[in-house]
Design a protein around this motif. Structure first.
Motif, PDB file in Angstrom:
ATOM      1  N   GLU A  17       0.837  -1.204   0.000  1.00 34.65           N
ATOM      2  CA  GLU A  17       0.000   0.000   0.000  1.00 34.65           C
ATOM      3  C   GLU A  17       0.871   1.253   0.000  1.00 34.65           C
ATOM      4  O   GLU A  17       0.556   2.244  -0.677  1.00 34.65           O
ATOM      5  CB  GLU A  17      -0.921  -0.003   1.215  1.00 34.65           C
ATOM      6  CG  GLU A  17      -1.890   1.169   1.256  1.00 34.65           C
ATOM      7  CD  GLU A  17      -2.875   1.076   2.403  1.00 34.65           C
ATOM      8  OE1 GLU A  17      -3.047   2.081   3.122  1.00 34.65           O
ATOM      9  OE2 GLU A  17      -3.473  -0.012   2.582  1.00 34.65           O
ATOM     10  N   ALA A  18       1.979   1.217   0.732  1.00 37.08           N
ATOM     11  CA  ALA A  18       2.894   2.351   0.743  1.00 37.08           C
ATOM     12  C   ALA A  18       3.484   2.590  -0.645  1.00 37.08           C
ATOM     13  O   ALA A  18       3.578   3.731  -1.107  1.00 37.08           O
ATOM     14  CB  ALA A  18       4.005   2.120   1.755  1.00 37.08           C
ATOM     15  N   ALA A  19       3.874   1.507  -1.331  1.00 37.78           N
ATOM     16  CA  ALA A  19       4.438   1.641  -2.673  1.00 37.78           C
ATOM     17  C   ALA A  19       3.433   2.277  -3.624  1.00 37.78           C
ATOM     18  O   ALA A  19       3.792   3.109  -4.468  1.00 37.78           O
ATOM     19  CB  ALA A  19       4.881   0.280  -3.190  1.00 37.78           C
ATOM     20  N   GLY A  20       2.172   1.919  -3.490  1.00 39.39           N
ATOM     21  CA  GLY A  20       1.151   2.498  -4.336  1.00 39.39           C
ATOM     22  C   GLY A  20       0.930   3.977  -4.088  1.00 39.39           C
ATOM     23  O   GLY A  20       0.511   4.710  -4.995  1.00 39.39           O
ATOM     24  N   ALA A  21       1.248   4.439  -2.875  1.00 41.92           N
ATOM     25  CA  ALA A  21       1.037   5.842  -2.526  1.00 41.92           C
ATOM     26  C   ALA A  21       2.227   6.726  -2.864  1.00 41.92           C
ATOM     27  O   ALA A  21       2.082   7.949  -2.931  1.00 41.92           O
ATOM     28  CB  ALA A  21       0.721   5.963  -1.032  1.00 41.92           C
ATOM     29  N   VAL A  22       3.406   6.126  -3.085  1.00 42.02           N
ATOM     30  CA  VAL A  22       4.620   6.922  -3.301  1.00 42.02           C
ATOM     31  C   VAL A  22       4.497   7.897  -4.471  1.00 42.02           C
ATOM     32  O   VAL A  22       4.845   9.085  -4.337  1.00 42.02           O
ATOM     33  CB  VAL A  22       5.850   6.004  -3.477  1.00 42.02           C
ATOM     34  CG1 VAL A  22       7.019   6.762  -4.106  1.00 42.02           C
ATOM     35  CG2 VAL A  22       6.266   5.423  -2.140  1.00 42.02           C
ATOM     36  N   PRO A  23       4.036   7.472  -5.662  1.00 41.61           N
ATOM     37  CA  PRO A  23       4.039   8.397  -6.804  1.00 41.61           C
ATOM     38  C   PRO A  23       3.246   9.687  -6.573  1.00 41.61           C
ATOM     39  O   PRO A  23       3.554  10.717  -7.180  1.00 41.61           O
ATOM     40  CB  PRO A  23       3.429   7.556  -7.931  1.00 41.61           C
ATOM     41  CG  PRO A  23       3.740   6.148  -7.562  1.00 41.61           C
ATOM     42  CD  PRO A  23       3.616   6.118  -6.066  1.00 41.61           C
ATOM     43  N   GLY A  24       2.255   9.649  -5.728  1.00 43.78           N
ATOM     44  CA  GLY A  24       1.473  10.849  -5.467  1.00 43.78           C
ATOM     45  C   GLY A  24       2.031  11.730  -4.374  1.00 43.78           C
ATOM     46  O   GLY A  24       1.489  12.804  -4.104  1.00 43.78           O
ATOM     47  N   ARG A  52      18.399  15.762  -1.747  1.00 43.87           N
ATOM     48  CA  ARG A  52      17.190  16.468  -2.187  1.00 43.87           C
ATOM     49  C   ARG A  52      15.939  15.606  -1.984  1.00 43.87           C
ATOM     50  O   ARG A  52      15.062  15.519  -2.836  1.00 43.87           O
ATOM     51  CB  ARG A  52      17.321  16.897  -3.650  1.00 43.87           C
ATOM     52  CG  ARG A  52      18.404  17.933  -3.864  1.00 43.87           C
ATOM     53  CD  ARG A  52      18.537  18.392  -5.295  1.00 43.87           C
ATOM     54  NE  ARG A  52      19.144  17.365  -6.131  1.00 43.87           N
ATOM     55  CZ  ARG A  52      18.563  16.788  -7.159  1.00 43.87           C
ATOM     56  NH1 ARG A  52      17.331  17.118  -7.514  1.00 43.87           N
ATOM     57  NH2 ARG A  52      19.186  15.868  -7.871  1.00 43.87           N
ATOM     58  N   ILE A  53      15.853  14.985  -0.827  1.00 43.20           N
ATOM     59  CA  ILE A  53      14.730  14.116  -0.495  1.00 43.20           C
ATOM     60  C   ILE A  53      13.455  14.946  -0.335  1.00 43.20           C
ATOM     61  O   ILE A  53      13.466  16.015   0.289  1.00 43.20           O
ATOM     62  CB  ILE A  53      15.022  13.336   0.812  1.00 43.20           C
ATOM     63  CG1 ILE A  53      16.252  12.430   0.650  1.00 43.20           C
ATOM     64  CG2 ILE A  53      13.801  12.538   1.258  1.00 43.20           C
ATOM     65  CD1 ILE A  53      16.119  11.377  -0.421  1.00 43.20           C
ATOM     66  N   ASP A  54      12.352  14.442  -0.909  1.00 44.42           N
ATOM     67  CA  ASP A  54      11.069  15.116  -0.706  1.00 44.42           C
ATOM     68  C   ASP A  54       9.999  14.195  -0.116  1.00 44.42           C
ATOM     69  O   ASP A  54       8.844  14.593   0.024  1.00 44.42           O
ATOM     70  CB  ASP A  54      10.572  15.759  -2.000  1.00 44.42           C
ATOM     71  CG  ASP A  54      10.361  14.764  -3.137  1.00 44.42           C
ATOM     72  OD1 ASP A  54      10.384  13.536  -2.888  1.00 44.42           O
ATOM     73  OD2 ASP A  54      10.172  15.216  -4.277  1.00 44.42           O
ATOM     74  N   LEU A  55      10.393  12.962   0.271  1.00 47.44           N
ATOM     75  CA  LEU A  55       9.460  12.042   0.917  1.00 47.44           C
ATOM     76  C   LEU A  55      10.259  11.010   1.715  1.00 47.44           C
ATOM     77  O   LEU A  55      11.213  10.430   1.205  1.00 47.44           O
ATOM     78  CB  LEU A  55       8.593  11.321  -0.121  1.00 47.44           C
ATOM     79  CG  LEU A  55       7.690  10.195   0.406  1.00 47.44           C
ATOM     80  CD1 LEU A  55       6.623  10.738   1.353  1.00 47.44           C
ATOM     81  CD2 LEU A  55       7.039   9.432  -0.739  1.00 47.44           C
ATOM     82  N   LEU A  56       9.847  10.790   2.959  1.00 46.45           N
ATOM     83  CA  LEU A  56      10.408   9.731   3.797  1.00 46.45           C
ATOM     84  C   LEU A  56       9.399   8.599   3.891  1.00 46.45           C
ATOM     85  O   LEU A  56       8.234   8.826   4.228  1.00 46.45           O
ATOM     86  CB  LEU A  56      10.723  10.267   5.193  1.00 46.45           C
ATOM     87  CG  LEU A  56      11.076   9.229   6.274  1.00 46.45           C
ATOM     88  CD1 LEU A  56      12.370   8.498   5.926  1.00 46.45           C
ATOM     89  CD2 LEU A  56      11.187   9.905   7.647  1.00 46.45           C
ATOM     90  N   VAL A  57       9.839   7.377   3.599  1.00 46.43           N
ATOM     91  CA  VAL A  57       9.006   6.189   3.746  1.00 46.43           C
ATOM     92  C   VAL A  57       9.641   5.289   4.795  1.00 46.43           C
ATOM     93  O   VAL A  57      10.813   4.902   4.663  1.00 46.43           O
ATOM     94  CB  VAL A  57       8.859   5.421   2.416  1.00 46.43           C
ATOM     95  CG1 VAL A  57       7.960   4.198   2.609  1.00 46.43           C
ATOM     96  CG2 VAL A  57       8.292   6.329   1.332  1.00 46.43           C
TER      97      VAL A  57
END
Length: 248
Positions: free
Chosen positions: A119-126, A189-194
């Motif tokens: 589910e996390a992988a599916g949310a990453v692109p957005g 230049r990270i813009d998202l932490l998972v």
């Protein structure tokens, strides 16, 4: 002599082994899964490797005359915890699960929850295009089909395939500092932490750094525990439970 099996590999498991090593009436055996090449061994007797599932563990508990089992594995080691619960029930051995408190969002945090790595992988692109991925090396296959985001993958041991096609791997073991995590995120230049809701202080600095930088966090929630298991939050409480059992 009370014999205790500690299912370990965590800081809580090592702390519990140290506490029980000071008790003359208790013998603790620490079991590590063997997934890390150079694990931090606790004091006392240790074994490395699996038991052969719940059936194998139940047999081992009987052969070793174990009086109690403490599952102090990682909060996401769901398969081991399920096996421990089943094996303890079959062998008639009491089980305690040590689960450190999970992380909670604070003021300024921008968290999105996910029920699983998939589910996390599916949310990453957005959510982001340059992703700091700290979910461990065993779950990276969930992200392997994402070909647009760039990933900085941090693991303790070098991960095997499959990996995301656009990824750099960083092998480091915590604890980490807030300043170090902030500098790492800025440099790449990270813009998202998972990450996963592992809890504890050893790797919490990345959350503080993300908050300071205003970055979103995609947080994978913990799997549920087996029904009816008893839990405590730390090694001290687990040691108290063992000593109470020894007194009885």
């Amino acid at each position: 002599m009370t014999r205790v099996l500690i299912l370990g590999g965590t800081s809580e498991a090592r702390a519990l082994a140290r506490l029980l090593a000071a008790e003359p009436g208790v013998e603790a055996v620490s079991s590590l899964a063997g997934r890390v090449a150079d694990p931090l061994l606790p004091p006392g007797r240790s074994r490395v490797g699996g038991f052969g599932g719940a059936d194998g563990l139940a047999v081992w508990l009987g052969e070793e005359r174990v009086d109690a089992v403490v599952d102090a594995t990682h909060p996401f080691a769901a398969r081991i915890t399920a096996s421990a619960a089943a094996a303890s029930a079959r062998a008639g051995v009491p089980l305690l699960v040590v689960r450190r408190p999970g992380w909670e969002p604070g003021a300024g945090d921008r968290w999105t929850g996910a029920a699983s790595l998939e589910e996390a992988a599916g949310a990453v692109p957005g959510l982001g295009e340059r992703v700091f991925l700290t979910t461990g090396r065993q779950g990276l296959a969930a992200f392997a089909d994402l070909d647009r985001p760039w990933f900085l993958v941090r693991t303790v041991e070098p991960p095997g395939p499959p990996l995301p096609p656009r990824a750099a791997v960083l092998c480091e073991r915590g604890p980490f500092t807030v300043e170090g995590e902030r500098e790492l995120m800025l440099r790449h230049r990270i813009d998202l932490l998972v990450t996963k809701d592992s809890g504890g202080a050893m790797t919490a600095a990345k959350l503080v750094a993300a908050r300071a930088l205003g970055l979103p966090v995609l947080m994978v929630r913990r799997p549920p525990l087996p029904e009816g298991v008893r839990t405590v939050p730390d090694a001290a409480a687990a040691a108290g439970w063992v000593l109470e059992a020894a007194a009885r």
